[in-house]
Design a protein around this motif. Structure first.
Motif, mmCIF file in Angstrom:
data_model
loop_
_atom_site.group_PDB
_atom_site.id
_atom_site.type_symbol
_atom_site.label_atom_id
_atom_site.label_comp_id
_atom_site.label_asym_id
_atom_site.label_seq_id
_atom_site.Cartn_x
_atom_site.Cartn_y
_atom_site.Cartn_z
ATOM 1 N N ALA A 172 77.285 143.737 78.083
ATOM 2 C CA ALA A 172 78.228 144.057 79.246
ATOM 3 C C ALA A 172 79.256 142.585 80.078
ATOM 4 N N ALA A 173 78.837 140.949 80.118
ATOM 5 C CA ALA A 173 78.892 139.773 80.626
ATOM 6 C C ALA A 173 80.005 139.517 79.722
ATOM 7 N N LEU A 174 79.725 139.607 78.044
ATOM 8 C CA LEU A 174 80.957 138.954 76.875
ATOM 9 C C LEU A 174 81.613 139.706 77.023
ATOM 10 N N HIS A 175 81.620 141.186 77.564
ATOM 11 C CA HIS A 175 82.909 142.117 77.521
ATOM 12 C C HIS A 175 84.145 141.608 78.482
ATOM 13 N N ALA A 176 83.485 141.475 79.985
ATOM 14 C CA ALA A 176 83.863 140.560 80.673
ATOM 15 C C ALA A 176 84.864 139.181 80.287
ATOM 16 N N HIS A 177 84.725 138.338 79.862
ATOM 17 C CA HIS A 177 85.583 137.134 79.036
ATOM 18 C C HIS A 177 85.262 136.370 80.154
ATOM 19 N N PRO A 178 84.165 136.259 80.556
ATOM 20 C CA PRO A 178 83.552 135.228 81.863
ATOM 21 C C PRO A 178 83.779 133.922 81.769
ATOM 22 N N SER A 179 83.639 132.980 82.955
ATOM 23 C CA SER A 179 84.529 131.318 82.240
ATOM 24 C C SER A 179 82.755 130.475 81.831
ATOM 25 N N VAL A 180 81.849 131.595 82.324
ATOM 26 C CA VAL A 180 80.156 131.107 82.245
ATOM 27 C C VAL A 180 79.126 132.141 82.576
ATOM 28 N N LYS A 209 76.425 133.650 70.573
ATOM 29 C CA LYS A 209 77.815 134.905 69.855
ATOM 30 C C LYS A 209 78.837 134.727 71.056
ATOM 31 N N TYR A 210 78.105 133.491 72.136
ATOM 32 C CA TYR A 210 79.105 134.017 73.279
ATOM 33 C C TYR A 210 80.105 132.627 73.022
ATOM 34 N N SER A 211 79.430 132.086 72.456
ATOM 35 C CA SER A 211 80.116 130.145 71.958
ATOM 36 C C SER A 211 81.644 130.342 71.360
ATOM 37 N N LYS A 212 80.871 131.403 70.440
ATOM 38 C CA LYS A 212 82.021 131.910 69.394
ATOM 39 C C LYS A 212 83.451 132.699 69.882
ATOM 40 N N GLU A 213 82.647 134.045 70.538
ATOM 41 C CA GLU A 213 84.003 134.746 71.096
ATOM 42 C C GLU A 213 84.804 133.367 72.546
ATOM 43 N N ARG A 214 84.597 133.057 73.058
ATOM 44 C CA ARG A 214 84.908 132.349 73.952
ATOM 45 C C ARG A 214 86.249 131.077 74.012
ATOM 46 N N ALA A 215 85.474 130.519 72.306
ATOM 47 C CA ALA A 215 86.680 129.831 71.900
ATOM 48 C C ALA A 215 87.654 130.657 71.635
ATOM 49 N N ALA A 216 87.409 132.128 71.402
ATOM 50 C CA ALA A 216 88.497 132.653 71.058
ATOM 51 C C ALA A 216 89.299 133.098 72.166
#
Length: 482
Positions: A408-416, A465-472
């Motif tokens: 759920a957190a990743l889906h929201a595209h958070p800063s941290v 997973k978060y590191s990769k998605e956030r980079a995108a």
């Protein structure tokens, strides 16, 4: 051969024929099997002789076929601590024997920083250094947490009273693998840093009270900060501060305390700074229970026109407010904060901790240029200290609750993303290793059928997973210093 068997058969009774045939086949089979074993033995000896001399004490045969295990084994060799901590807890000596190979102490050496895996500095974890035991502190601290009363006396009378009685009876529904440790034990701090490192966590948010103050069940721990910073730096971790609601917290003493933190710890290489897209490199401060103080007071400190303004000074920073209720959004804006976090690990407990609201909160933050930092947790159970609060228990479901929160957190595209918590044992939100334990009065919860490291492993998986998605999605967002 068949002809000779037939000739012999003429001189033997018919019922002996099958035994003669079987005996000869057995002899032949034994000879062939012996030759085969001799061949295999010779082949293995030949391969052993071909192995380079420098590999005599290397990895077990075939380890390279299991990359993850191979990496963990070398991590254990590289991260072993020196025996330079003069004080060791008996509890830790006893329990560390069962710790995985990545945590076994060795006479080997300091880690080579260039060989350490990169960490995710967008992933923060709340860390508590308030635990004590008789060996290091002269008494138990926090493990003997009192059972808290309900605000309704009629409910309180239905539940036990008093305090927990360690070491078998502690203020937690889980039992730590390290035993009833002291946060002052250098070996415990080092083990905690290793566990965070293994989980690819980049930043620990240290629960902090100003010198001379403390929570109602503990003692001041500001003197531990230098050791925590040193141990964190050893594993490339960074330390930020989670400022607790100390007595009479206001804009004036907050200015003094922020100045104190930056002056005393700001030059340490493990001190966390967040580089914004405007190029500013600023400390970050989580402000727990920020809503207790009126927005007007915060505005004095956090707006450029405030009477105690910290803005555009050497003590400026990123101040992150705790959002509990929906209405807090506008108080946070009025107060001049730089972002919000949600802290609580109980989905549905507050507006901020409810996953369904995170997309809307992210949209709100984007509108007003705020950092959005949702908090995820592996579960929640605080009935050891609040026995009347069972309705807020959230079962871990063997890691599924945690993974749902992270998703759920990743889906929201958070800063941290922040994790509640590394070791808040009272509320059962810890990802630190826990072990099975049973006493005459209590059966503690644990992570079975999985290993004690389950939540560290899940954290590492989702960190990557978060590191990769956030980079995108965040190519134009702020970048943290590494």
């Amino acid at each position: 051969m068949f002809y000779y068997l037939c000739m012999e058969a003429k001189h033997l009774p018919f019922w002996n024929l099958k035994y003669v045939i079987m005996a000869k086949f057995r002899r032949r089979t034994c000879i062939i099997l012996s030759l085969f074993i001799l061949f295999i033995f010779s082949l293995m000896m030949g391969l052993k002789m071909l192995r380079p001399n420098k590999a005599t004490f290397g990895d077990p045969f075939g380890l390279e076929l299991l990359p993850e295990l191979h990496q963990q084994t070398h991590l254990g060799k590289n991260l072993d601590s020196q025996n330079n901590d003069k004080i060791n807890s008996e509890t830790n000596i006893k329990n560390l024997k069962s710790v995985e190979i990545t945590l076994k102490p060795s006479k080997a050496s300091e880690p080579y920083l260039e060989e350490l895996r990169p960490l995710n500095y967008y992933l923060h974890v709340f860390y508590y250094s308030w635990y004590g035991n008789p060996q290091f502190d002269g008494k138990y601290i926090h493990w003997n947490h009192p059972i808290l009363k309900h605000w309704d006396p009629r409910i309180t009378k239905n539940y036990p009273q008093g305090k927990h009685n360690p070491p078998d009876d502690i203020g937690s529904s889980f039992y730590p693998e390290l035993g009833i440790y002291s946060s002052r034990d250098p070996s415990v701090i080092e083990t905690h840093m290793k566990q965070m490192y293994s989980a690819s966590i980049g930043v620990l948010a240290l629960s902090w009270y100003p010198p001379g103050t403390n929570d109602e069940n503990g003692e001041n721990t500001d003197d531990l900060v230098p050791t925590i910073l040193d141990k964190a730096h050893k594993y490339n971790l960074k330390v930020t501060f989670h400022i607790e609601p100390y007595s009479n917290r206001d804009d004036q003493n907050m200015y003094k305390n922020v100045k104190y933190i930056i002056d005393k710890y700001g030059n340490h290489p493990a001190f966390y700074r967040y580089q914004t897209k405007t190029g500013n490199s600023l400390p970050m401060f989580y402000i727990y229970d920020s809503y207790i103080t009126k927005p007007e007071k915060w505005a004095n400190l956090l707006t450029t026109t405030g009477s105690q303004s910290i803005r555009n000074s050497p003590y400026d920073g990123l101040f992150i407010a705790l959002l509990v209720e929906s209405k807090h959004r506008y108080d946070i804006l009025q107060g001049g904060f730089d972002g919000i976090y949600t802290y609580f690990a109980t989905n549905g407990f507050t507006y901020g901790s409810s996953y369904e609201n995170w997309a809307g909160l992210k949209f709100f933050c984007d509108q007003f240029n705020l950092l959005f930092i949702p908090s995820v947790g592996p579960g929640y159970i605080d009935t050891s200290i609040r026995p009347w609060n069972a309705q807020n228990t959230r079962n871990r479901i063997s890691g599924k609750y945690y993974e749902t929160a992270l998703g759920a957190a990743l889906h929201a595209h958070p800063s941290v993303i922040s994790i509640t918590s590394f070791n808040e044992w009272h509320e059962g939100t810890q990802i630190e290793k826990a072990v099975p334990k049973r006493t005459s009065n209590t059966v503690y919860l644990d992570y079975r059928p999985h290993k004690p490291s389950l939540y560290l492993e899940l954290t590492r998986k989702w960190s990557e997973k978060y590191s990769k998605e956030r980079a995108a999605y965040a190519f134009d967002h702020e970048l943290p210093l590494s």
